[in-house]
Design a protein around this motif. Sequence first.
Motif, PDB file in Angstrom:
ATOM      1  N   THR A  74      37.123  31.376  35.570  1.00  0.00           N
ATOM      2  CA  THR A  74      37.250  30.540  36.759  1.00  0.00           C
ATOM      3  C   THR A  74      38.641  29.902  36.813  1.00  0.00           C
ATOM      4  O   THR A  74      39.309  29.927  37.845  1.00  0.00           O
ATOM      5  CB  THR A  74      36.183  29.416  36.719  1.00  0.00           C
ATOM      6  N   ILE A  76      36.821  31.360  48.382  1.00  0.00           N
ATOM      7  CA  ILE A  76      36.998  30.274  47.417  1.00  0.00           C
ATOM      8  C   ILE A  76      37.962  29.250  48.015  1.00  0.00           C
ATOM      9  O   ILE A  76      38.933  29.625  48.677  1.00  0.00           O
ATOM     10  CB  ILE A  76      37.621  30.849  46.119  1.00  0.00           C
ATOM     11  N   THR A  93      35.176  24.472  46.066  1.00  0.00           N
ATOM     12  CA  THR A  93      34.055  25.372  45.779  1.00  0.00           C
ATOM     13  C   THR A  93      33.259  24.816  44.593  1.00  0.00           C
ATOM     14  O   THR A  93      33.835  24.535  43.543  1.00  0.00           O
ATOM     15  CB  THR A  93      34.579  26.786  45.443  1.00  0.00           C
ATOM     16  N   THR A 105      29.213  26.166  51.354  1.00  0.00           N
ATOM     17  CA  THR A 105      28.200  26.728  50.455  1.00  0.00           C
ATOM     18  C   THR A 105      26.804  26.238  50.855  1.00  0.00           C
ATOM     19  O   THR A 105      26.621  25.059  51.141  1.00  0.00           O
ATOM     20  CB  THR A 105      28.463  26.283  49.001  1.00  0.00           C
ATOM     21  N   ASN A 108      41.000  33.761  48.620  1.00  0.00           N
ATOM     22  CA  ASN A 108      41.562  32.415  48.586  1.00  0.00           C
ATOM     23  C   ASN A 108      41.744  31.831  49.989  1.00  0.00           C
ATOM     24  O   ASN A 108      42.682  32.195  50.707  1.00  0.00           O
ATOM     25  CB  ASN A 108      42.901  32.452  47.844  1.00  0.00           C
ATOM     26  N   PHE A 131      36.958  37.837  45.062  1.00  0.00           N
ATOM     27  CA  PHE A 131      37.285  36.432  45.267  1.00  0.00           C
ATOM     28  C   PHE A 131      38.450  36.327  46.250  1.00  0.00           C
ATOM     29  O   PHE A 131      39.460  37.016  46.073  1.00  0.00           O
ATOM     30  CB  PHE A 131      37.657  35.779  43.936  1.00  0.00           C
ATOM     31  N   ARG A 186      41.562  30.337  39.531  1.00  0.00           N
ATOM     32  CA  ARG A 186      42.089  29.123  40.179  1.00  0.00           C
ATOM     33  C   ARG A 186      43.597  29.037  40.050  1.00  0.00           C
ATOM     34  O   ARG A 186      44.286  28.708  41.002  1.00  0.00           O
ATOM     35  CB  ARG A 186      41.487  27.889  39.512  1.00  0.00           C
ATOM     36  N   ASP A 190      33.170  22.138  52.669  1.00  0.00           N
ATOM     37  CA  ASP A 190      32.561  23.249  51.931  1.00  0.00           C
ATOM     38  C   ASP A 190      31.354  23.826  52.679  1.00  0.00           C
ATOM     39  O   ASP A 190      30.508  23.092  53.173  1.00  0.00           O
ATOM     40  CB  ASP A 190      32.113  22.748  50.550  1.00  0.00           C
ATOM     41  N   TRP A 228      30.789  28.996  41.451  1.00  0.00           N
ATOM     42  CA  TRP A 228      31.693  29.749  40.567  1.00  0.00           C
ATOM     43  C   TRP A 228      30.893  30.458  39.486  1.00  0.00           C
ATOM     44  O   TRP A 228      31.076  31.639  39.227  1.00  0.00           O
ATOM     45  CB  TRP A 228      32.679  28.787  39.879  1.00  0.00           C
TER      46      TRP A 228
END
Lengths: 314, 813
Positions: B746, B387, B391, B362, B414, B412, B750, B360, B396
Motif C-alpha cells: 500500500t 485511489i 481511500t 467507497t 490515481n 490501481f 501511495r 470518498d 486498501w
Amino acid sequence: MKGKFYDIQGFSVHDGPGIRLTLFLKGCPLRCLWCHSPESQAFPTQLNRMEVKCTGTETCGRCLPACPTGAVKPGRKKKALAGEGEITLVRVDRTLCNDCGKCAEVCPSKALYLCGTDLSVDEAMEKVRRDKPFYDSSGGGVTVSGGECLCQPDFLLALLTACKAEGIHTAVDTTGYADWSVIERILPYTDLFLYDLKHMDSAKHARGTGVPNERILENARKIAAAGGKMQIRIPVIPMYNDSTEDFDAAGRFISDLGAAVEMTQLLPYHSLGAIKWERLDREGPRVEAAPPTDQLIQARKSQLEALGLCVTIH
Amino acid sequence: MYELKPITGRVEEMRRKYRDTRPEMCTARYRLLTDFYQAHPELEGILRRAKAFRYICENIPVRIDPGEVIVGAQSAKYRACALYPENSAIWLKQEIGDGTIQTRDIDPYIISDEDKDYVLGTIDFWMGECMSAKSDAQIADEYFQYDDNGVLLFNARNQAQSPVGHFIAGYETAMHKGFAAIKAEAEEQKARIIEEGMPGDSVDRYNFYRAVAIVSEGMITLTKRYAALAAEQAASEQDPARKRELEAMADTLNHCMEKPARGYVDAVQTLFMYHTCMCLDANMHAISFGRIDQYLVGYYEEDIRAGRITEAYAQEILDLFYLKVAELNKPWGYFHTQSNPGYVSSMLMTLGGVKKDGTDATNPVTYMMLQTMGRLVLHDPPQALRIHKDTPEALWEAAIETTKISGGVPTFENDDVIIPALMGRGLSIEDARNYCLIGCVEPSGTGNEWCCPGGNGTESYLNLVNALWLGINDGHYPLHKRLAVKEGEPIPFPQRQGSATGYLYEMKTFDDVLEAVKKQFEFFVRWQAININSFDYIAREMLPQPTVSATIEGCMESGKDVMSGGAKYNSTGMSGVGIGNVADSLSMIKHLCFDTGKCTTRELYDALVANWAGYEDLLSYIRNEAPHYGNGLRECDIFAEWAAKVFGDACNACTGPRGRYSAGLYPVTTNLMFGRGTAATPDGRRKGEPLADGISPVQQMDTNGPTAILVSVSSIDQVQYPNGTLLNMKFHPNALNGEGGIRKLTDLIRAYFGLGGMEIQINVVSAETLRAAQKNPEDYKNLVVRIAGFSAYFVELQAEGQEDLIRRTELAM
C-alpha cells in the motif's frame, strides 16, 4: 573514504519498519555454518561464477586466455539450452585465482563477475536519496547490513550521520560482534538495531559461528542500557538452537533487555543459499538438516510469546 | 484479516461451465442482419442501423440457462460470440473459408459446417458493403507511399474489424429513467421539429430522435421476450424455490429497461440487459461499465433497509452478473487477436474513488465487487480501483488481498493525477471527479464523454521505437516487407516510409539525433490522426450508435449521435508503445557515441543493422554495464520524460471531426507484436524481441528493484496523458506476507502516486508462473523472487531451490 558493498536492495520489506533500502557491507568476522550469503564473509572483492549463465567454451571461452594465472579452466559438460549438443562450462581453480577480475571483464554473459563494489558516502547517499518518497510514505528508511557492517566503523558512522542529517530513519543489522567503542560511536545515529542472537551457550555459539558470544551478549545489554532500540533476530537452525531449552534461555535473555526490544523475529533456516556457495566454489552451507517445520516454528513463537515478547516469523 | 466468503453451489457450477466451455461462433445475429440489410436496400445511415437493431431484438433467440437470475445473451449457445459482417467481412471470409478460425493458436472458435456454409454463401454481399471496404476508400492518397512503416500498428486498410467502442453509456440514466421515458422524450422532440417545419438541416436531428425511439422499442421488446421466457419456464418448473425465482425474474424483466428500476435486482438486470443490447448492436470493443458501485449502492441500501433482500443474496446476484459478463466475448481477426488475446472484451468496471463533491465514494457495493473478484477469480471482466488520499485502509487491504489472489485484479488508479488530466481535456471538476476507466487504463467521463481511447474505429497504437529507428535511418523502415534485406547488409532503400531525417552516422551532435527523432514522432502522429479522421468521417454514416446515444449526456439535448459529436465531451485517443526502449536507446546513443566514445555512430549503426552479429562485445557492454532507464538514474530518465513529452505534445495538438486528441502510453500486448517487427535497437535489444511494456523499463534492464523503477517512470509527466498510462509490476507473495506486507505494498503504491504515477497493476507471482519459468527460462529472465534473507532471479536458482520455492509459493497463496 569508501565502503565496500556486496549488494544494495531497494523495496526491502523485511529488514526493519516500512519500505527500506538495505545496504549490504562486505566482510564478516563470523563463519556461521548456515550462512546464506557466503559472498559477504571475506573483505576483499571476490570472483563469483554463476554456472547457469555460462554459454560454454565452444562458442565463447574468452575467459580462458584472459586469465593471467591460468585459474580459469574448461570444466564439466552440460546439455545446451538450445539444440542437441553439449557445452563445456568453465571452472575456476581457486588455488590459482587471485580475484583480479580479468575474466569477468571479458565475460559477455556475466557468468563470471566480481562481487564487491567500493562506494563513497556521497555515492551511497545518492542511492539512498532516490527512495526517500518511499521511506516517507511507509515510515521506512535505510538499513545497513552485512556481512558485519560494524567491521567498517568509520564508513558506517559517516553513512549513518549523513542519513540522520537528511532525516532518514536508520537501522543497523548486526551480529553484535564488535568492540563496544564502535557501537557507542554509532549509537546516536542508529534508530534501530536488528540484533542477531544465535546461541546463548558460548561454546555452542563458537561451534556454530566461529566466535564466542560473551561480547555479543554484553553489547546487547549495553545498547539496551544506553536507550537503544532493538529487534532481536534468531536464526532457527535445526539440531543447533531450536530446542525448548535453547529458547528458554534466549527468551530469558531477551526479557531481561526490557523495553529496548520492540520485537523478536524468528528466521527459519533454509538451504536456498547453497547456490551462493557454489558461485564461490565453496562447500556449504554446512548444516545437515531439513528446514524446521512450521509446527516447530509456531511452538517456538508461542514459547517466547508466553514470556510477553512480541514475536514475528520472518 | 480479510476473508472471502464461499460461493454458492450454482455460482460454482456456472463458473465451472464458463471455464470448461470452448467458445463457438453463433450465426443468429449474422443471419438476421444479412436478411435485414438485403431486404432493405432503401435504408441508410442511422435509420438503417436503428431498424436493423430493432429487427435483431425482435428475433434473436432468447435463452435462460439453468440457475441464471441475471439474463441476456448475444448468442443462441452459451459463451458463443455473435458475428458482425457489417464491420469487416474480409477476415471472416478468409478465416472461416480456410478453416483457420477453428485451428489458430490464439482464441480459436468452433463453427458448425452448416453455419460455415451459410456464412461463406452470403459473405460476398458484405465484402463491398462492410465498413472496412468503405473506410478503405477514404484513405488519403498520400498515405500509400508511407505504407508499411512499422510505426502505425494497423495498416490503414481493412481496419474496421473492431470499430469504435471504448465508451461508457449512461447506465444510470437507463436505470433511473427507463427507455419508455427516453422514447417519449424522443417522440416529443420529433413532434417539436415537425411543428417547426423541420427547418434548416434539422432533418438530421429528426432522424436521430426517430432512431432513438426505434432502438428504445427494440430494447424493451427484447427484455419482454425474456420476461415471457422466464414466465414460461416458471410454469413448468418443478422446484418450488426456482419457480418462485423465475416468477420474480419475469416480474423484473417485465418492468426493467422499460421503466425505472425499483430495486437492486432490477438495477443489475438493467445494467446487464442494456449492455447486452449494445453488444448485439455492433462489434464494439471495450464497452465498459463505469462506476458500478456508485450506480447500485442507492438501490442496494434501500432494499437492505426495507428487508427486500439479504446481503448474501445481493452478493450472489453480483457473482451471477460477473459470470454473465465473462460469458460475452467478441471475435477478432487473427491479426487483431494478437494484440488482445484471451477472448477478452475489455468490459472494464470501475470502483472506489471520490464522489462529484470530492468526498470518498467507497460504499458497501465497492467491497462486494472485490468479494466477487476474489472469490470467482476471473481474468475478465477487468476491474479498476480508484485511489485517492482518503481511500480507507480497509479498502486498501481488501484490494491488495484481492490482487494477491486474482493476479493483478483490480488495477490501481490515481484520482489525484487522473482528475486534473481530464480537466485538462475539458471536463468540469464534477465530471472529472466522476470519471471511470475504459478498456484497460483509459480514463473517461461517466456517461457523458465520447473519448474513443483506441481511436474512433481503429486501434491507434504507435510503435515509437520504430519511429526512432526511422529517425536514425533517414526515414526508411529497415524491415520493410518489400525489401529482401540480408542480415548485415545496410541497403540504401529506394523509398522512404517516414520523414527524411538523415542517418545516425551523419549526425554530428546528440541534439541532431533528438531533432531527427522528434521529427519522426511528429510525422507519424500526424499520419495517425489523418487516418483516424478519414475513418471517423465515414464511420459517422456507416455506424451511428443510437443505442448508446440514447443515454449519453449531450446527445438527446443536441439531437446528435455520439459518432457525430453529440456527447457533452469529445476526444480521440492515441497510444505510444515502447517509451522505455526509446528512452533507453536515446540515453545509450548519447552514452556510447557522444559521452564515452565507446563506439562511433557508424559502428553503432552497423551493429544495429547486423543485429549485433560481430558486435558482441558492444552488446555485452550495453546489456551488462551501461546505465539504463528504470534504475532511478536521472541521466537516463530524462529521455523518457523528453520522448513522452514530444509524443504527448504532438498528439494532444491534433484535432479531428469531433474535437481534440488525447495521448496515452499503454500497449495491451502490442509490445510483443511490435517487437517482432522492430530491428535491433541501441538499448541492447535484439531484432524481434518484445518492446518494453507500458511505461516500464526495458525487460531485465531494471536491476535496482521496484522503488527505482517507480522513480524512473515518474520522470514522465503523467498528467499529460489523459488517455492513460500503464505500469505492470510483479511481486513474489513472500514479499507481501502478512499484514505488514500488505501495508508496505500500500505504501509503495501511495508513494508512486505521490510521485505523480497514474496507474499501476500488481502481479503477485503464482506457483503456476514459476512452473512456466522453469520450462521457459528465457521468457522469465527478470522474474525476481524473494527468499528469506535475499532476493534472487528465479531462473538463476538451482533446480531444487526452484522446487522448494514453488512449494513455498503454493503455501503462501
